[in-house]
Design a protein around this motif. Structure first.
Motif, PDB file in Angstrom:
ATOM      1  N   ALA A 244     -27.154   4.560   8.089  1.00 10.83           N
ATOM      2  CA  ALA A 244     -26.913   4.596   9.533  1.00 10.83           C
ATOM      3  C   ALA A 244     -27.229   3.251  10.174  1.00 10.83           C
ATOM      4  N   PRO A 245     -26.386   2.782  11.082  1.00  7.41           N
ATOM      5  CA  PRO A 245     -26.674   1.528  11.794  1.00  7.41           C
ATOM      6  C   PRO A 245     -28.038   1.582  12.477  1.00  7.41           C
ATOM      7  N   GLY A 246     -28.753   0.472  12.424  1.00 13.17           N
ATOM      8  CA  GLY A 246     -30.075   0.401  13.035  1.00 13.17           C
ATOM      9  C   GLY A 246     -31.207   0.786  12.112  1.00 13.17           C
ATOM     10  N   SER A 247     -30.869   1.177  10.879  1.00 12.84           N
ATOM     11  CA  SER A 247     -31.905   1.568   9.919  1.00 12.84           C
ATOM     12  C   SER A 247     -32.606   0.340   9.348  1.00 12.84           C
ATOM     13  N   SER A 248     -33.826   0.561   8.851  1.00 17.70           N
ATOM     14  CA  SER A 248     -34.619  -0.520   8.282  1.00 17.70           C
ATOM     15  C   SER A 248     -35.557   0.060   7.235  1.00 17.70           C
ATOM     16  N   ALA A 249     -35.817  -0.718   6.180  1.00 12.15           N
ATOM     17  CA  ALA A 249     -36.733  -0.275   5.122  1.00 12.15           C
ATOM     18  C   ALA A 249     -37.647  -1.431   4.749  1.00 12.15           C
ATOM     19  N   GLU A 250     -38.945  -1.133   4.613  1.00 13.40           N
ATOM     20  CA  GLU A 250     -39.916  -2.189   4.345  1.00 13.40           C
ATOM     21  C   GLU A 250     -40.977  -1.715   3.357  1.00 13.40           C
ATOM     22  N   ILE A 251     -41.443  -2.632   2.529  1.00 12.89           N
ATOM     23  CA  ILE A 251     -42.622  -2.418   1.700  1.00 12.89           C
ATOM     24  C   ILE A 251     -43.807  -3.027   2.448  1.00 12.89           C
ATOM     25  N   VAL A 252     -44.841  -2.238   2.676  1.00 11.03           N
ATOM     26  CA  VAL A 252     -45.986  -2.661   3.486  1.00 11.03           C
ATOM     27  C   VAL A 252     -47.105  -3.156   2.582  1.00 11.03           C
ATOM     28  N   ASP A 253     -47.496  -4.391   2.744  1.00 11.08           N
ATOM     29  CA  ASP A 253     -48.586  -4.960   1.950  1.00 11.08           C
ATOM     30  C   ASP A 253     -49.924  -4.322   2.317  1.00 11.08           C
ATOM     31  N   ASP A 254     -50.840  -4.329   1.372  1.00  7.60           N
ATOM     32  CA  ASP A 254     -52.211  -3.849   1.591  1.00  7.60           C
ATOM     33  C   ASP A 254     -52.239  -2.396   2.055  1.00  7.60           C
ATOM     34  N   ALA A 255     -51.339  -1.582   1.530  1.00 10.53           N
ATOM     35  CA  ALA A 255     -51.321  -0.168   1.885  1.00 10.53           C
ATOM     36  C   ALA A 255     -50.857   0.640   0.689  1.00 10.53           C
ATOM     37  N   GLY A 256     -51.410   1.860   0.576  1.00 12.36           N
ATOM     38  CA  GLY A 256     -51.022   2.765  -0.481  1.00 12.36           C
ATOM     39  C   GLY A 256     -50.198   3.917   0.055  1.00 12.36           C
ATOM     40  N   HIS A 257     -50.416   5.103  -0.501  1.00 15.02           N
ATOM     41  CA  HIS A 257     -49.570   6.247  -0.173  1.00 15.02           C
ATOM     42  C   HIS A 257     -49.784   6.745   1.252  1.00 15.02           C
ATOM     43  N   PHE A 258     -51.032   6.798   1.698  1.00 15.01           N
ATOM     44  CA  PHE A 258     -51.338   7.270   3.058  1.00 15.01           C
ATOM     45  C   PHE A 258     -51.423   6.059   3.995  1.00 15.01           C
ATOM     46  N   LEU A 259     -50.350   5.306   4.041  1.00 14.62           N
ATOM     47  CA  LEU A 259     -50.349   4.033   4.747  1.00 14.62           C
ATOM     48  C   LEU A 259     -50.630   4.170   6.238  1.00 14.62           C
ATOM     49  N   HIS A 260     -50.260   5.306   6.841  1.00 14.27           N
ATOM     50  CA  HIS A 260     -50.501   5.513   8.268  1.00 14.27           C
ATOM     51  C   HIS A 260     -51.975   5.739   8.568  1.00 14.27           C
ATOM     52  N   LEU A 261     -52.761   6.071   7.540  1.00 15.78           N
ATOM     53  CA  LEU A 261     -54.207   6.214   7.683  1.00 15.78           C
ATOM     54  C   LEU A 261     -54.938   4.944   7.256  1.00 15.78           C
ATOM     55  N   GLU A 262     -54.421   4.283   6.244  1.00  9.89           N
ATOM     56  CA  GLU A 262     -55.045   3.066   5.747  1.00  9.89           C
ATOM     57  C   GLU A 262     -54.902   1.902   6.731  1.00  9.89           C
TER      58      GLU A 262
END
Length: 278
Positions: A244-262
């Motif tokens: 879909a237009p406007g989509s984005s995908a990123e690998i986040v450094d210094d984060a594991g599976h629960f990245l929203h908590l880490e």
């Protein structure tokens, strides 16, 4: 009976866009204690539902399709419109694919964390990923897996493997308050339904099939570089799996599976920045 969702902001104020935040395994709506308030501060009304089986025995089959239907029911119940955003982590992400594919107009945008579309998992059966996924195969052992998962130390060790360095004490304590002998089979049911048709939810077959397809709505995908559940070495080039237009995908450094908590602040900032672009 399912418990009401965790709520951030005034859920009845329908002048505000709705955000539905969906937890994964093994987790609870408590996982959104950082992101939920931030979204509310930025004008959203937020509902973070319990996935079926986590808060009480379900008394019925549960598959990823069950989860997807639950997401869609939540969206309808709280008046989602074209401004609505769905944010899912782990099984919440996988079920999110099913929800937005089954009903593309239910949410205007989708944020998926830690589980990419199935087609992006090019290394799922490689040796390193099979080691990480030991628990999936063990869960298939009915009657053996249930007490093992509930034994002292199992959840703690799993979280430590998946998010190295993160202190999951509070998260696991919350999990143990809700998941026990009465409902552990429901909590792990989607893993069994994924490989054993007898466990599948016949009423949610359409949504379960939809979960295997790429999302047709603008999607932000974030994956931690040190994720110990699904390693980055098991994932193919991501961009082609979000058409879909406007989509984005990123690998986040210094984060594991629960990245929203880490890394709660950077993840919230990235999500808000992406939502602000129309």
């Amino acid at each position: 009976m399912s418990s009401p969702p965790a709520v951030f902001g005034d859920l009845d104020d329908r002048t505000r866009p709705l955000a539905v935040l969906v937890h994964g395994f093994p987790d609870t709506p408590f996982t959104w204690r950082h992101l939920g308030p931030v979204l509310a501060e930025h004008g959203y009304r937020v509902a973070a539902p319990w996935l079926p089986g986590y808060d009480a025995p379900a008394g019925r089959p549960i598959s990823v399709g069950t989860y997807a239907r639950h997401i869609l029911d939540t969206a309808e119940r709280y008046g989602a419109d074209e401004r609505a955003v769905l944010i899912g982590h782990d099984w919440g992400a996988q079920a999110g694919y099913g929800a937005v594919v089954a009903q593309p107009h239910a949410f205007g945008r989708f944020v998926a964390l830690a589980v990419p579309p199935i087609a992006a998992l090019s290394g799922l059966f490689g040796y390193r990923q099979l080691k990480r996924s030991f628990y999936v195969w063990f869960i298939q052992q009915v009657g053996l897996a249930e007490p093992a998962l509930l034994a002292p130390g199992f959840w703690e060790s799993l979280w430590a493997d998946w998010s190295p360095g993160y202190d999951a004490t509070a998260d696991v304590e919350e999990l143990r308050r809700h998941v026990g002998p009465d409902n552990i089979a429901d909590v792990i049911a989607p893993y069994r339904a994924s490989f054993q048709p007898d466990f599948a939810d016949p009423d949610a077959a359409t949504e379960a099939e939809a979960a295997a397809h790429p999302p047709p709505v603008p999607t932000l995908y974030l994956h931690g570089r040190t994720d110990g559940a699904i390693g980055v070495d098991a994932i193919a080039e991501l961009s082609g799996h979000f058409p879909a237009p406007g989509s984005s995908a990123e690998i986040v450094d210094d984060a594991g599976h629960f990245l929203h908590l880490e890394r709660p602040d950077p993840i919230a900032e990235r999500i808000l920045d992406w939502l602000a672009v129309r």
